[in-house]
Design an enzyme around this catalytic site. Structure first.
Site, PDB file in Angstrom:
ATOM      1  N   CYS A 171     -15.140 -35.990  19.868  1.00 32.41           N
ATOM      2  CA  CYS A 171     -15.998 -36.127  21.051  1.00 32.41           C
ATOM      3  C   CYS A 171     -15.195 -35.848  22.329  1.00 32.41           C
ATOM      4  O   CYS A 171     -14.862 -34.710  22.592  1.00 32.41           O
ATOM      5  CB  CYS A 171     -16.678 -37.480  21.054  1.00 32.41           C
ATOM      6  SG  CYS A 171     -18.224 -37.449  21.963  1.00 32.41           S
ATOM      7  N   HIS A 186     -19.200 -37.685  15.888  1.00 32.56           N
ATOM      8  CA  HIS A 186     -18.353 -38.808  15.444  1.00 32.56           C
ATOM      9  C   HIS A 186     -18.352 -38.924  13.918  1.00 32.56           C
ATOM     10  O   HIS A 186     -19.118 -39.713  13.355  1.00 32.56           O
ATOM     11  CB  HIS A 186     -18.863 -40.117  16.056  1.00 32.56           C
ATOM     12  CG  HIS A 186     -18.643 -40.193  17.529  1.00 32.56           C
ATOM     13  ND1 HIS A 186     -17.496 -40.686  18.088  1.00 32.56           N
ATOM     14  CD2 HIS A 186     -19.425 -39.799  18.560  1.00 32.56           C
ATOM     15  CE1 HIS A 186     -17.572 -40.612  19.403  1.00 32.56           C
ATOM     16  NE2 HIS A 186     -18.729 -40.074  19.724  1.00 32.56           N
ATOM     17  N   GLU A 196     -16.366 -40.401  12.092  1.00 39.67           N
ATOM     18  CA  GLU A 196     -15.872 -41.715  11.613  1.00 39.67           C
ATOM     19  C   GLU A 196     -17.008 -42.643  11.199  1.00 39.67           C
ATOM     20  O   GLU A 196     -16.801 -43.547  10.394  1.00 39.67           O
ATOM     21  CB  GLU A 196     -14.990 -42.375  12.684  1.00 39.67           C
ATOM     22  CG  GLU A 196     -15.690 -42.886  13.940  1.00 39.67           C
ATOM     23  CD  GLU A 196     -15.864 -41.833  15.038  1.00 39.67           C
ATOM     24  OE1 GLU A 196     -15.850 -40.629  14.723  1.00 39.67           O
ATOM     25  OE2 GLU A 196     -16.043 -42.224  16.215  1.00 39.67           O
TER      26      GLU A 196
HETATM   27  N1  GLN Z   1     -17.550 -38.735  27.997  1.00 37.33           N
HETATM   28  C1  GLN Z   1     -17.901 -37.654  27.141  1.00 37.33           C
HETATM   29  C2  GLN Z   1     -19.377 -37.303  27.212  1.00 37.33           C
HETATM   30  O1  GLN Z   1     -20.164 -38.062  27.689  1.00 37.33           O
HETATM   31  C3  GLN Z   1     -17.498 -37.938  25.705  1.00 37.33           C
HETATM   32  C4  GLN Z   1     -18.273 -39.046  25.063  1.00 37.33           C
HETATM   33  C5  GLN Z   1     -17.635 -39.583  23.819  1.00 37.33           C
HETATM   34  O2  GLN Z   1     -16.465 -39.335  23.548  1.00 37.33           O
HETATM   35  N2  GLN Z   1     -18.376 -40.372  23.058  1.00 37.33           N
HETATM   36  O3  GLN Z   1     -19.785 -36.260  26.769  1.00 37.33           O
END
Ligand code: GLN
Length: 570
Positions: free
Chosen positions: A383, A509, A511
């Site tokens: 992410c 994600h 995970e």
């Molecule tokens: N801050 C980034 C976004 O909003 C990444 C979000 C995250 O890592 N969950 O896209």
């Protein structure tokens, strides 16, 4: 209401006793006896969900397929069981009140005074009943917080009433408590447990089973004393010792203490013996690792044990797939800013940069990624970790020193990460990100394909920003591979760096979908690459190896106790 039975899990004496793990273990044992189960958690705080809470306060936010942002205990539920989880599996006081107030505004209560009893408690009971059904044998409801907290009262009152509604014989109350050991007296102390059970009984709940967390074994005298003072039979005083090796030992030790047998008998359930072969194999691998591998997780909440909970777990699962113990080094991204990547990361076999929000620590993450790319250390970005990998590539490969995400610099001349279209006009916080399971199309011939071995995977998202497509062409020409996109090809979901042993970053994600017996393919691949670096230091790239043999390197994919591919199917 049908045939569904209910188990309520409460906690006493102190918080952090592992109620979530114990509840998950109970769910797992019943499921592995062939019963159909559902799990849910009530959180007594007033936030509508943990999505807006700081990881310092609350730990990780666990995202479900349906996009709900939930408590991290739901991660334990998913790792231990296959119970389907949804929005109905996690309720907070805030959500319950929101429902009640909505009904009040709609005039549903017909002029009545709206009160905690019965209106709030009715709403709580409705949330419990929602999970019951003809196809469900047991609903397990965990009550967050500790007995005696003001916030918990309505939930405890509701579960007390619940037995009156569905019949006492259909409900089982399990209380998790602490038996502290006092060194000065060389004794285990039962008084705090007597008090917390006393508090439960005051509000009308007599626990059926006590699970006693303790660092020392409970002797027969202590069990007899607890049984007498707490008004339960001795067989219902179950010891749960602190675990030396792994949280995955908990269900097996509860089986040894007869907990599942007792539950099945008390609720009159027809159930077989628990099938635990793969779980025993899992524990065998955890206890007897053949290898060791060091992985750095570089985040801004490095000091907080729960902030990257699912990532730490998924790394362990990746290790299990390779018979390896993963030594996780939690490195603060701001420490890298102060001391440099070389100093803090030189000894590691793999580097992972997790998700996050906000500018703090960003430059340290970017430095860590540069180090991984240039020193050819296996890298997994998740992410924000992927977004930082893009920024790093723009700055240090394309030479655009001012490149950034518009999250951190609105006026950057190279906005390589920018806001998603759908996010442009959103002003509300809470539940407004791109959330939940979405499909990703995998590009053939990539490291992502070597790991997934499927053309389409479903992964969970939680973000507002994305790769800026205006730059796709330039990046790919400079050696960045886009190896996964949304099915329409518009959103970049996975990137890789060519000419690197293993460099993969994902916008989602992974995970959240990893299981101890079925490591997520990307985590198995990443840990495998780290292990290969440690065991056979080589400069081969993944694609060179694939091109020679045609097949993915088995060293990278690993062999989970179960089948890892199931993790990413819909
Ligand atoms: N801050 C980034 C976004 O909003 C990444 C979000 C995250 O890592 N969950 O896209």
């Amino acid at each position: 209401m049908g045939r569904t039975k209910h188990i309520f899990v409460t906690g006493g004496v102190v918080s952090s006793l592992g109620k979530g793990l114990t509840s998950a273990s109970i769910g797992m044992l019943l499921q592995r006896r062939g019963l159909s189960i559902r799990m849910q958690k009530f959180d007594p705080y007033i936030n509508v969900d943990p999505g807006t809470m700081s990881p310092y306060q609350h730990g990780e936010v666990y995202v479900l397929d349906d996009g709900s942002e939930t408590d991290l205990d739901l991660g334990h539920y998913e790792r231990f069981t296959n119970s389907p989880l949804s929005r109905d599996s996690n309720w907070t006081t805030g959500q319950i009140y929101q429902e009640v107030i909505k009904k009040e505004r709609q005039g549903v209560f017909l002029g009545q005074t709206v009160q905690v009893i019965p209106h709030v408690t009715n709403e709580i009971k409705a949330a419990i009943s929602k999970l019951a059904g003809d196809d469900v044998d047991v609903v397990i409801t965990e009550i967050g917080g500790t007995v005696g907290d003001i916030e918990s009262q309505p939930f405890l009152e509701a579960i007390r009433q619940f037995a009156l509604d569905v019949g006492k014989e259909n409900c089982l109350y399990i209380h998790l408590t602490l038996i502290p050991y006092l060194r000065a007296a060389d004794e285990l102390k039962t008084k705090p447990t007597q008090h917390s059970v006393g508090q439960l009984r005051q509000i009308g709940i007599q626990p059926d089973i006590l699970i006693c967390r303790t660092e020392r074994p409970l002797g027969p005298d202590e069990r007899a004393k607890i049984a007498l003072f707490c008004n339960v039979p001795v067989e219902a005083v179950i010891e749960e010792r602190d675990k030396d090796f792994s949280i995955y030992e908990v269900p097996l030790s509860l089986v040894d203490r007869g907990l599942d047998e007792l539950i099945v008998r008390r609720l009159g359930l027809k159930a077989g013996k628990p099938q635990l072969d793969d779980w025993r194999e899992l524990l065998h691998r955890i206890r007897n690792p053949k290898h060791e591998v060091a992985v750095a997780v570089v985040g801004k909440y490095a000091e907080h044990r729960d902030a990257y909970k699912s990532i730490y777990e998924a790394l362990d699962h990746g290790g299990v797939a390779h018979y390896a113990q993963v030594r996780i080094q939690r490195i603060h991204s701001q420490a890298i800013e102060r001391e440099g990547a070389e100093r803090l990361l030189s000894g590691v076999d793999g580097i992972l940069v997790p998700g996050g929000f906000g500018e703090r620590g960003i430059e340290g993450k970017i430095q860590a990624i540069r180090f991984a790319r240039e020193k050819r250390i296996p890298f997994l970005g998740i992410c924000l970790g992927m977004q930082c990998a893009i920024i790093e590539f723009a700055r240090n490969v394309l030479g655009w020193q001012a490149a950034n995400s518009t999250e951190f610099n609105k006026d950057t001349p190279y906005p390589v990460i920018c806001l998603l279209d759908e996010q442009m006009n959103i002003t509300h916080k809470g539940g407004t990100m791109r959330l939940g399971a979405k499909p990703t199309k995998i590009v053939p011939g990539t490291t992502a394909e070597a790991c997934y071995r499927q053309p389409l995977v479903w992964e969970r998202h939680r973000h507002r920003y994305e790769f800026n497509n205006a730059y796709r062409e330039v990046f790919t020409q400079a050696g960045l591979t886009v190896s996964g996109t949304s099915p329409d090809g518009k959103l970049v979901e996975i990137i890789e760096v060519k000419d690197h042993p293993w460099f993969v970053a994902v916008q989602f994600h992974p995970e959240f979908k990893s299981k101890p017996t079925a490591a997520h393919p990307l985590f198995a691949g990443f840990v495998g690459a780290a292990l290969r670096r440690r065991l056979v230091p080589t400069t081969y790239t993944d694609s060179e190896i694939r091109n020679e043999g045609g097949e993915a390197d088995p060293m990278l994919t690993g062999a989970p106790p179960n089948n890892g591919e199931e993790a990413v199917r819909r």
